[in-house]
Write an enzyme that holds these catalytic residues in place. Structure first.
Site, mmCIF file in Angstrom:
data_model
loop_
_atom_site.group_PDB
_atom_site.id
_atom_site.type_symbol
_atom_site.label_atom_id
_atom_site.label_comp_id
_atom_site.label_asym_id
_atom_site.label_seq_id
_atom_site.Cartn_x
_atom_site.Cartn_y
_atom_site.Cartn_z
ATOM 1 C CG PHE A 112 6.770 22.119 -9.804
ATOM 2 C CD1 PHE A 112 6.670 22.420 -8.354
ATOM 3 C CD2 PHE A 112 8.097 22.351 -10.352
ATOM 4 C CE1 PHE A 112 7.328 23.085 -7.565
ATOM 5 C CE2 PHE A 112 8.917 23.332 -9.487
ATOM 6 C CZ PHE A 112 8.470 23.652 -8.361
ATOM 7 C CD GLN A 226 10.258 27.806 -19.105
ATOM 8 O OE1 GLN A 226 11.078 27.660 -18.259
ATOM 9 N NE2 GLN A 226 9.386 27.042 -19.232
ATOM 10 C CG HIS A 228 9.847 33.050 -14.077
ATOM 11 N ND1 HIS A 228 8.895 33.734 -13.285
ATOM 12 C CD2 HIS A 228 9.962 31.983 -13.714
ATOM 13 C CE1 HIS A 228 8.666 33.086 -12.278
ATOM 14 N NE2 HIS A 228 9.232 31.697 -12.211
ATOM 15 C CG LEU A 242 13.325 34.439 -11.338
ATOM 16 C CD1 LEU A 242 13.002 32.855 -11.454
ATOM 17 C CD2 LEU A 242 12.239 34.959 -12.523
ATOM 18 C CD GLU A 245 6.557 29.818 -12.373
ATOM 19 O OE1 GLU A 245 5.643 30.037 -13.252
ATOM 20 O OE2 GLU A 245 7.076 28.878 -12.394
ATOM 21 N NE ARG A 276 8.507 28.469 -14.955
ATOM 22 C CZ ARG A 276 9.434 28.003 -14.573
ATOM 23 N NH1 ARG A 276 10.306 27.925 -15.283
ATOM 24 N NH2 ARG A 276 9.654 27.778 -13.205
ATOM 25 C CG HIS A 341 13.519 31.419 -15.992
ATOM 26 N ND1 HIS A 341 14.210 31.759 -14.731
ATOM 27 C CD2 HIS A 341 12.923 30.053 -15.649
ATOM 28 C CE1 HIS A 341 14.199 30.879 -13.891
ATOM 29 N NE2 HIS A 341 13.512 29.688 -14.289
ATOM 30 N NE ARG A 376 13.691 25.092 -17.196
ATOM 31 C CZ ARG A 376 13.388 25.289 -16.023
ATOM 32 N NH1 ARG A 376 13.117 24.172 -15.345
ATOM 33 N NH2 ARG A 376 13.179 26.368 -15.672
#
Length: 566
Positions: A112, A226, A228, A242, A245, A276, A341, A376
């Site tokens: 990630f 955060q 998104h 969402l 990603e 992000r 998000h 995050r």
């Protein structure tokens, strides 16, 4: 007995720990447990298992987490989570969780963004759902009572210690008076107070924040939210849902209304695989400067990818857009915009056991704070649930066992009872849902991806007007149940969370991670602090402990080639 409020991953893991320790536990949630917010988490769960990259370590995981937090995470909290992560995965395996595996049986791990090594374990693109199912199954094996549809309206406190909670059944209005030695608050964050959000309609409305603050606790870093980069715009009732990603990770391209691939302006090296906060800011800027679509978004296009790739690697995205918009993403681009998000701040807790300012009250999961700072690290939220669910369960069990007596307060119970009575008798002209919408509009307009002094002050003025109107609401339970009463309490939570967010955002006069101040575009070293808020003391600056040298030496820029963007 210990009461757990919230039946998502954090609450269930704490309840399991308590039950395994032989402590009586009751877990309640306002939503069906099978449909808790945890079930929406798609990407994966982090732990330095080193199954794919032998050189990985918890120390490197800690370094990556602290760097990505823009130095606002508490190093003690980070150490606890990264050191305890492997045990968290072991627990899930013990409960029967089916992780994706390599041919030789090792748990598979993938990259990630901002992780130096492959350390994200997963189960297809439904990791959170599988974790939720696994934890429900284990809780049921242990005969943990799990009550759905119970809305907790107030924590009961006497002389600085919690002694239970009060609430009602959302279906029929039955009141609950629950006496408990300790309470674990796991009722989520506050992202539903924005117009576009990845949360559903009646979750993450700030319940945890309101319950904790009314009990005497404080909030930390409420302004750090955060956004998104890719939430859909339509239909209205699903705005903010969402688009994973993975769509960018598999080669999706972002374009503005002019057809320009605009990430060349913001991160020409990483392009759509940037972090992000960077991608969300880029999309926001394009929209704000007039290069967005007529509906106020940008285009995410995967139609150039082979159909087989889309159907095998992005099946959930394909199905979601087909269901919600009758859109075939193999042929047409997706209209998206940044969406609220994740609450990276939350209730102030101690790093070792997530206890709060109120004796016997703990907060975990998205309700808490300390791990994520200003950005995050993708995959960290699910492992946080497991690590602190276990540790807080142990701490609450020990606290419960050590109690020799527990004073209660008739006046605290009477106050909780009267709060519901007064709302049920309220017959004013103001509509609860309309006021919720007003708060969402204010937060979207003035406290979104980019903030400034004037906008935040305007937001506070608008919020004050809403709070005044809240004194004249009408609450009308009907044949379908007491949802209107639940929405009235959601509104209370939203108003408190909005005020904490706006006031803290005004105080953080810098740009750091997710918090973009157009009038203060640089980081301010003096603001490498946590902002702690309460309605009685206002905002205080809390210093953050130094990062141990062994961890600091591992903090370096992480290459992004071939990695999913968080």
């Amino acid at each position: 007995m210990v009461l757990v409020i919230g039946t998502g991953g954090a609450g269930l893991r704490a309840a399991i720990e308590l039950a395994e320790a032989g402590v009586d536990v009751l877990a309640v949630g306002k939503r069906p447990k099978e449909d808790a917010h945890t079930a929406l988490a798609a990407g994966g769960i982090n732990a330095a298992l080193a199954t794919m990259d032998p050189e990985d370590s918890w120390q490197q995981h800690a370094a990556d987490t602290l760097k990505e937090s823009y130095l606002l995470a508490d190093p003690r909290t980070v150490r606890t989570v990264t050191q305890g992560a492997a045990l968290g995965i072991d627990d899930l395996e013990r409960y029967g969780m089916a992780f994706a595996r390599e041919e030789d049986g090792r748990i598979s791990q993938r990259f990630f963004g901002a992780h130096k090594f492959r350390r994200t374990a997963f189960a297809g693109d439904y990791t959170g759902l599988e974790i939720q199912r696994t934890l429900i199954r284990r809780a049921e094996q242990l005969d943990v009572p799990l009550l759905d549809g119970v809305y907790i309206t107030r924590l009961l406190v006497h002389d600085g210690a919690v002694f239970g909670a009060y609430g009602f059944d959302v279906a029929n209005g039955t009141r609950y008076l629950i006496h408990a030695d300790a309470v674990i608050l796991a009722a989520g964050g506050h992202t539903r107070i924005w117009r576009r959000t990845s949360s559903r309609r009646d979750e993450n409305t700030g319940d945890s924040f309101r319950l904790a603050v009314d009990a005497g606790a404080r909030l930390r870093d409420a302004e750090l939210v955060q956004f998104h980069p890719s939430g859909i715009i339509e239909p209205e009732n699903a705005a903010g849902t969402l688009v994973s990603e993975a769509a960018r990770g598999e080669g999706g391209v972002l374009r503005n209304a002019l057809g320009e691939r605009f990430m060349t302006r913001y991160d020409p090296e990483r392009m759509e695989l940037s972090t992000r906060d960077r991608v969300a800011l880029a999309s926001y800027t394009e929209i704000k400067e007039g290069r967005g679509t007529p509906k106020g978004g940008v285009w995410l296009d995967v139609s150039h990818l082979p159909r087989q790739t889309i159907m095998t690697r992005l099946p959930r995205v394909y199905q979601t857009l087909l269901d919600l918009q009758m859109l075939d993403i193999t042929r047409e681009p997706i209209e998206i915009a940044p969406t609220a998000h994740y609450s990276m701040g939350g209730v102030w807790v101690r790093p070792e056991d997530h206890s709060t300012d109120v004796r016997g009250l703990y907060a975990i999961g998205e309700a808490s704070s300390g791990l994520h700072g200003a950005n995050r690290l993708g995959g960290n939220s699910l492992i946080e649930l497991l690590v602190f669910g276990r540790l807080t369960g142990q701490a609450a069990a020990a606290y419960s066992r050590e109690l020799t007596s527990q004073p209660r307060s008739a006046s605290a119970v009477a106050q909780a009872r009267a709060e519901i009575d007064d709302l049920l008798a309220a017959d004013g002209p103001e509509n609860v849902r309309a006021l919720q919408r007003a708060i969402r509009n204010t937060m979207t307009e003035h406290a979104g991806v980019v903030r400034d002094d004037q906008g935040l002050r305007t937001g506070l003025e608008e919020l004050s007007a809403v709070e005044k109107r809240m004194e004249n609401v009408g609450v009308h339970p009907d044949i379908a149940g007491f949802q209107d009463l639940a929405h009235a309490f959601d509104l209370k939570g939203a108003a408190l969370a909005a005020r904490a967010t706006l006031e803290s955002a005004l105080e953080r006069r810098e740009t750091r991670g997710c918090h973009n101040r157009s009038d203060y575009p640089d980081q301010d070293p003096a603001l490498q602090v946590n902002l702690v808020w309460s309605p009685t003391t206002g905002i205080t600056h809390e210093s953050i402990p130094a990062i141990p040298e062994a961890i600091a030496s591992l903090m370096e820029d992480v290459p992004t080639e071939g990695k999913l963007a968080e």
